[in-house]
Design a protein around this motif. Sequence first.
Motif, PDB file in Angstrom:
ATOM      1  N   LEU A 256      -2.595   5.018   8.433  1.00 35.06           N
ATOM      2  CA  LEU A 256      -2.503   3.921   7.481  1.00 35.06           C
ATOM      3  C   LEU A 256      -3.092   2.638   8.062  1.00 35.06           C
ATOM      4  O   LEU A 256      -3.266   2.513   9.284  1.00 35.06           O
ATOM      5  CB  LEU A 256      -1.033   3.675   7.104  1.00 35.06           C
ATOM      6  CG  LEU A 256      -0.205   4.918   6.748  1.00 35.06           C
ATOM      7  CD1 LEU A 256       1.260   4.557   6.612  1.00 35.06           C
ATOM      8  CD2 LEU A 256      -0.718   5.540   5.465  1.00 35.06           C
ATOM      9  N   THR A 257      -3.344   1.693   7.189  1.00 38.72           N
ATOM     10  CA  THR A 257      -3.873   0.395   7.628  1.00 38.72           C
ATOM     11  C   THR A 257      -2.804  -0.462   8.285  1.00 38.72           C
ATOM     12  O   THR A 257      -3.112  -1.410   9.007  1.00 38.72           O
ATOM     13  CB  THR A 257      -4.439  -0.370   6.430  1.00 38.72           C
ATOM     14  OG1 THR A 257      -3.402  -0.492   5.423  1.00 38.72           O
ATOM     15  CG2 THR A 257      -5.632   0.362   5.838  1.00 38.72           C
ATOM     16  N   GLU A 258      -1.541  -0.135   8.058  1.00 32.53           N
ATOM     17  CA  GLU A 258      -0.406  -0.842   8.648  1.00 32.53           C
ATOM     18  C   GLU A 258       0.810   0.069   8.574  1.00 32.53           C
ATOM     19  O   GLU A 258       0.794   1.059   7.834  1.00 32.53           O
ATOM     20  CB  GLU A 258      -0.141  -2.155   7.901  1.00 32.53           C
ATOM     21  CG  GLU A 258       0.232  -1.958   6.448  1.00 32.53           C
ATOM     22  CD  GLU A 258       0.413  -3.277   5.720  1.00 32.53           C
ATOM     23  OE1 GLU A 258      -0.114  -4.292   6.185  1.00 32.53           O
ATOM     24  OE2 GLU A 258       1.102  -3.278   4.685  1.00 32.53           O
ATOM     25  N   PRO A 259       1.865  -0.238   9.300  1.00 37.92           N
ATOM     26  CA  PRO A 259       3.053   0.617   9.214  1.00 37.92           C
ATOM     27  C   PRO A 259       3.612   0.671   7.795  1.00 37.92           C
ATOM     28  O   PRO A 259       3.632  -0.343   7.082  1.00 37.92           O
ATOM     29  CB  PRO A 259       4.042  -0.064  10.175  1.00 37.92           C
ATOM     30  CG  PRO A 259       3.190  -0.813  11.131  1.00 37.92           C
ATOM     31  CD  PRO A 259       2.015  -1.297  10.321  1.00 37.92           C
ATOM     32  N   LEU A 260       4.045   1.855   7.393  1.00 36.58           N
ATOM     33  CA  LEU A 260       4.673   2.017   6.085  1.00 36.58           C
ATOM     34  C   LEU A 260       6.139   1.592   6.132  1.00 36.58           C
ATOM     35  O   LEU A 260       6.683   1.114   5.139  1.00 36.58           O
ATOM     36  CB  LEU A 260       4.564   3.477   5.635  1.00 36.58           C
ATOM     37  CG  LEU A 260       5.138   3.822   4.259  1.00 36.58           C
ATOM     38  CD1 LEU A 260       4.306   3.156   3.161  1.00 36.58           C
ATOM     39  CD2 LEU A 260       5.177   5.338   4.046  1.00 36.58           C
ATOM     40  N   LEU A 261       6.765   1.777   7.290  1.00 37.53           N
ATOM     41  CA  LEU A 261       8.197   1.552   7.438  1.00 37.53           C
ATOM     42  C   LEU A 261       8.471   0.541   8.542  1.00 37.53           C
ATOM     43  O   LEU A 261       7.709   0.448   9.511  1.00 37.53           O
ATOM     44  CB  LEU A 261       8.893   2.880   7.755  1.00 37.53           C
ATOM     45  CG  LEU A 261       8.706   3.971   6.688  1.00 37.53           C
ATOM     46  CD1 LEU A 261       9.058   5.337   7.247  1.00 37.53           C
ATOM     47  CD2 LEU A 261       9.578   3.663   5.468  1.00 37.53           C
ATOM     48  N   THR A 278       8.990  10.013   9.009  1.00 30.27           N
ATOM     49  CA  THR A 278       9.177   8.987  10.022  1.00 30.27           C
ATOM     50  C   THR A 278       7.890   8.204  10.228  1.00 30.27           C
ATOM     51  O   THR A 278       6.799   8.765  10.133  1.00 30.27           O
ATOM     52  CB  THR A 278       9.623   9.618  11.363  1.00 30.27           C
ATOM     53  OG1 THR A 278       9.863   8.591  12.320  1.00 30.27           O
ATOM     54  CG2 THR A 278       8.574  10.562  11.906  1.00 30.27           C
ATOM     55  N   GLU A 279       8.031   6.926  10.484  1.00 28.15           N
ATOM     56  CA  GLU A 279       6.934   6.108  10.989  1.00 28.15           C
ATOM     57  C   GLU A 279       6.768   6.430  12.468  1.00 28.15           C
ATOM     58  O   GLU A 279       7.735   6.602  13.192  1.00 28.15           O
ATOM     59  CB  GLU A 279       7.245   4.620  10.796  1.00 28.15           C
ATOM     60  CG  GLU A 279       6.193   3.691  11.339  1.00 28.15           C
ATOM     61  CD  GLU A 279       4.930   3.660  10.490  1.00 28.15           C
ATOM     62  OE1 GLU A 279       3.840   3.669  11.090  1.00 28.15           O
ATOM     63  OE2 GLU A 279       5.032   3.622   9.250  1.00 28.15           O
ATOM     64  N   GLN A 280       5.515   6.531  12.948  1.00 33.01           N
ATOM     65  CA  GLN A 280       5.266   6.887  14.351  1.00 33.01           C
ATOM     66  C   GLN A 280       4.248   5.968  15.034  1.00 33.01           C
ATOM     67  O   GLN A 280       3.837   6.242  16.159  1.00 33.01           O
ATOM     68  CB  GLN A 280       4.760   8.336  14.444  1.00 33.01           C
ATOM     69  CG  GLN A 280       5.776   9.383  14.013  1.00 33.01           C
ATOM     70  CD  GLN A 280       5.194  10.777  14.078  1.00 33.01           C
ATOM     71  OE1 GLN A 280       4.233  11.098  13.394  1.00 33.01           O
ATOM     72  NE2 GLN A 280       5.768  11.609  14.920  1.00 33.01           N
ATOM     73  N   SER A 281       3.867   4.878  14.379  1.00 33.11           N
ATOM     74  CA  SER A 281       2.815   4.031  14.947  1.00 33.11           C
ATOM     75  C   SER A 281       3.291   3.210  16.142  1.00 33.11           C
ATOM     76  O   SER A 281       2.476   2.672  16.890  1.00 33.11           O
ATOM     77  CB  SER A 281       2.262   3.091  13.872  1.00 33.11           C
ATOM     78  OG  SER A 281       3.287   2.273  13.325  1.00 33.11           O
ATOM     79  N   VAL A 292       2.426   7.933   9.541  1.00 34.87           N
ATOM     80  CA  VAL A 292       3.625   8.553   8.984  1.00 34.87           C
ATOM     81  C   VAL A 292       3.459  10.064   9.010  1.00 34.87           C
ATOM     82  O   VAL A 292       2.386  10.581   8.679  1.00 34.87           O
ATOM     83  CB  VAL A 292       3.884   8.070   7.534  1.00 34.87           C
ATOM     84  CG1 VAL A 292       4.971   8.912   6.865  1.00 34.87           C
ATOM     85  CG2 VAL A 292       4.298   6.615   7.529  1.00 34.87           C
ATOM     86  N   SER A 293       4.516  10.762   9.417  1.00 38.50           N
ATOM     87  CA  SER A 293       4.551  12.219   9.342  1.00 38.50           C
ATOM     88  C   SER A 293       5.759  12.630   8.512  1.00 38.50           C
ATOM     89  O   SER A 293       6.831  12.021   8.617  1.00 38.50           O
ATOM     90  CB  SER A 293       4.641  12.840  10.737  1.00 38.50           C
ATOM     91  OG  SER A 293       3.452  12.615  11.465  1.00 38.50           O
ATOM     92  N   PRO A 327      -2.316   2.727  -1.266  1.00 43.85           N
ATOM     93  CA  PRO A 327      -3.288   1.697  -0.859  1.00 43.85           C
ATOM     94  C   PRO A 327      -3.475   1.584   0.648  1.00 43.85           C
ATOM     95  O   PRO A 327      -4.481   1.015   1.095  1.00 43.85           O
ATOM     96  CB  PRO A 327      -2.685   0.409  -1.433  1.00 43.85           C
ATOM     97  CG  PRO A 327      -1.721   0.854  -2.487  1.00 43.85           C
ATOM     98  CD  PRO A 327      -1.199   2.155  -2.018  1.00 43.85           C
ATOM     99  N   LYS A 328      -2.532   2.119   1.430  1.00 41.79           N
ATOM    100  CA  LYS A 328      -2.586   1.970   2.880  1.00 41.79           C
ATOM    101  C   LYS A 328      -3.222   3.166   3.587  1.00 41.79           C
ATOM    102  O   LYS A 328      -3.521   3.091   4.777  1.00 41.79           O
ATOM    103  CB  LYS A 328      -1.174   1.757   3.440  1.00 41.79           C
ATOM    104  CG  LYS A 328      -0.482   0.517   2.899  1.00 41.79           C
ATOM    105  CD  LYS A 328       0.928   0.389   3.464  1.00 41.79           C
ATOM    106  CE  LYS A 328       1.634  -0.841   2.898  1.00 41.79           C
ATOM    107  NZ  LYS A 328       3.001  -0.983   3.432  1.00 41.79           N
ATOM    108  N   VAL A 329      -3.426   4.275   2.892  1.00 40.34           N
ATOM    109  CA  VAL A 329      -3.870   5.509   3.542  1.00 40.34           C
ATOM    110  C   VAL A 329      -5.358   5.439   3.874  1.00 40.34           C
ATOM    111  O   VAL A 329      -6.197   5.147   3.010  1.00 40.34           O
ATOM    112  CB  VAL A 329      -3.584   6.728   2.651  1.00 40.34           C
ATOM    113  CG1 VAL A 329      -4.137   8.006   3.299  1.00 40.34           C
ATOM    114  CG2 VAL A 329      -2.090   6.876   2.409  1.00 40.34           C
ATOM    115  N   THR A 330      -5.688   5.744   5.144  1.00 43.42           N
ATOM    116  CA  THR A 330      -7.095   5.856   5.552  1.00 43.42           C
ATOM    117  C   THR A 330      -7.493   7.302   5.823  1.00 43.42           C
ATOM    118  O   THR A 330      -8.636   7.688   5.615  1.00 43.42           O
ATOM    119  CB  THR A 330      -7.358   5.014   6.811  1.00 43.42           C
ATOM    120  OG1 THR A 330      -6.481   5.452   7.872  1.00 43.42           O
ATOM    121  CG2 THR A 330      -7.108   3.537   6.544  1.00 43.42           C
TER     122      THR A 330
END
Length: 399
Positions: A256-261, A278-281, A292-293, A327-330
Motif C-alpha cells: 500500500l501507499t501508506e499503512p492501512l491500520l 494484520t498490518e505488517q509495514s 497488509v496480509s 485507493p491505497k493498493v499498489t
Amino acid sequence: MLVESGFHKFLGFYEDLPKLLRRAGIDLDKMLTWEKTMEIRIPDGKTAGEFGIAPVKAPLKTIGGLLGNNDILSYAEKLSLLPFLAAGFKDHAANPEELDRCSVKEYAERHGVHPDALSHLLEPLTGGILFLPPERFSALVFFSLFAPAAAKVLKMQIGGFNGGMRDVMVEPLIEAIRDRGGEVRLNSPVRGLLRDGEAVRGVRLDSGDLRAGHVVVAADLGSAQRLLRPEFGTAPQWQPFFALQTMPHITLQLELTEPLLPEDRTEFGPGTIWGSFTEQSRTTFRHVPGRVSAILTPSDELMALTDEEIFERACLDAVRLGLELRPKVTEYRVIRSRDLFYSVQPGNDRHRPEQRTGVPGLTLAGDYTRQSMYTTMEGAVRSGLLAAEAVIEALQTQA
C-alpha cells in the motif's frame, strides 16, 4: 513483491519452539514484536472492539477488554460462553473422541451460547485461525488450540515477526544445523523413496540417490501423501493416513501507499472474507510504506474465484469493516494451496498417524501427526521431537 504462505504469529505459551530457537542462538525479543491487544471489527458500521491479550504486560487492557466491549458482546452474551468453555475443557481432557464428533457450532448451541457470541467471537477464532466456519470446525481441535492458553494464561501473548520468517527464523536454524555438521539442500525436490526389501534406505532426487540409515518425512500433509502413496497406497495399515483429509487455504497480501491500520496487530473481521488480518509495514515488511496480509474465509468457496475476483471481494468487504483499501493498493498477491494443512473438520482427527510407521527406516513428522498442539509451529516442533525419539530408538535397536 515479497510474499509468504500467510501471516505468521508466535504464541507466548509455546514451549518447545522457543527452546529450539534458543539452542540455535536466536533471541526471541529481537525476532518478535509482542502485541498487547487484538481487535474485532463488526461489519457494516456496527462497532469495533479492542481486547487485551497479554495479562502480564498489559493487565489493564486485558481486564478492560473482558469487562468492556459490551457493544460487541453484552454481559449476558459473555456469560453464555462460560458453560461452553467449562464443558469443552472438561471433555477435552476426559472425552476427546466424543468431542471430535461435533462442530464448534453444535457444541456451542448445546451449551446455550448466545448467537451473537457465536458470530462475533467464535466465528473469528475458527475462520481467522484455521479457515473453517464454526459449523465445520471440530470442537476437539478448537479446545485443543486454547487449552494450553487456559493452563498458562500468564504466558499468553502474540508475537509478530520482525522480518520475513525465512530471514529471522529459518535461515538461522539452517546455519545452526550446518554449524553442527549437518547438510541442508535447498531446491532439491524428493521424487520417491529408495527401498531395500521392506526397509526405506533413502530418497530419490533429481541430482541422484541420497541414501541414509533412516528417513524422516517432514513435509506438509499433501506432499507426504503424494510421496508415500506409490509405496504404501494399498497397505491396510496406511489407509487412515491416506484418508486424512486436507483443506484449502487462501491468503491475500497487499502493498500500500501508506499503512492501512494504526498498529501492527492481529485483527478479525467476522461476517466478511477477512477472517483475520494484520498490518505488517512496521514489523515484517518494513521496506514498503504499507503492507497488509489476510487469511481469507471460507477458503473452499473462494478457491473457485480468480485472483481478481478475490481482490474485488476483499475491497468491498474492507469498506464494510470501515477500511478504505482500494485507493491505497499498489500491488497484491493471492496465495492459495489445496493441501498444505490437514482439515480440522469433525471426525478427521482419528486418522492422524503416529510418528512411528512400522516400516523399518521410515518415520513421519509434521503438525498433522499425532501430538497435542495441532496445526501450529509448536505442533510441528513437538512432532519433530517425537520423530527424533523414534529414530533414536530404531537405531539403538539395530545396533
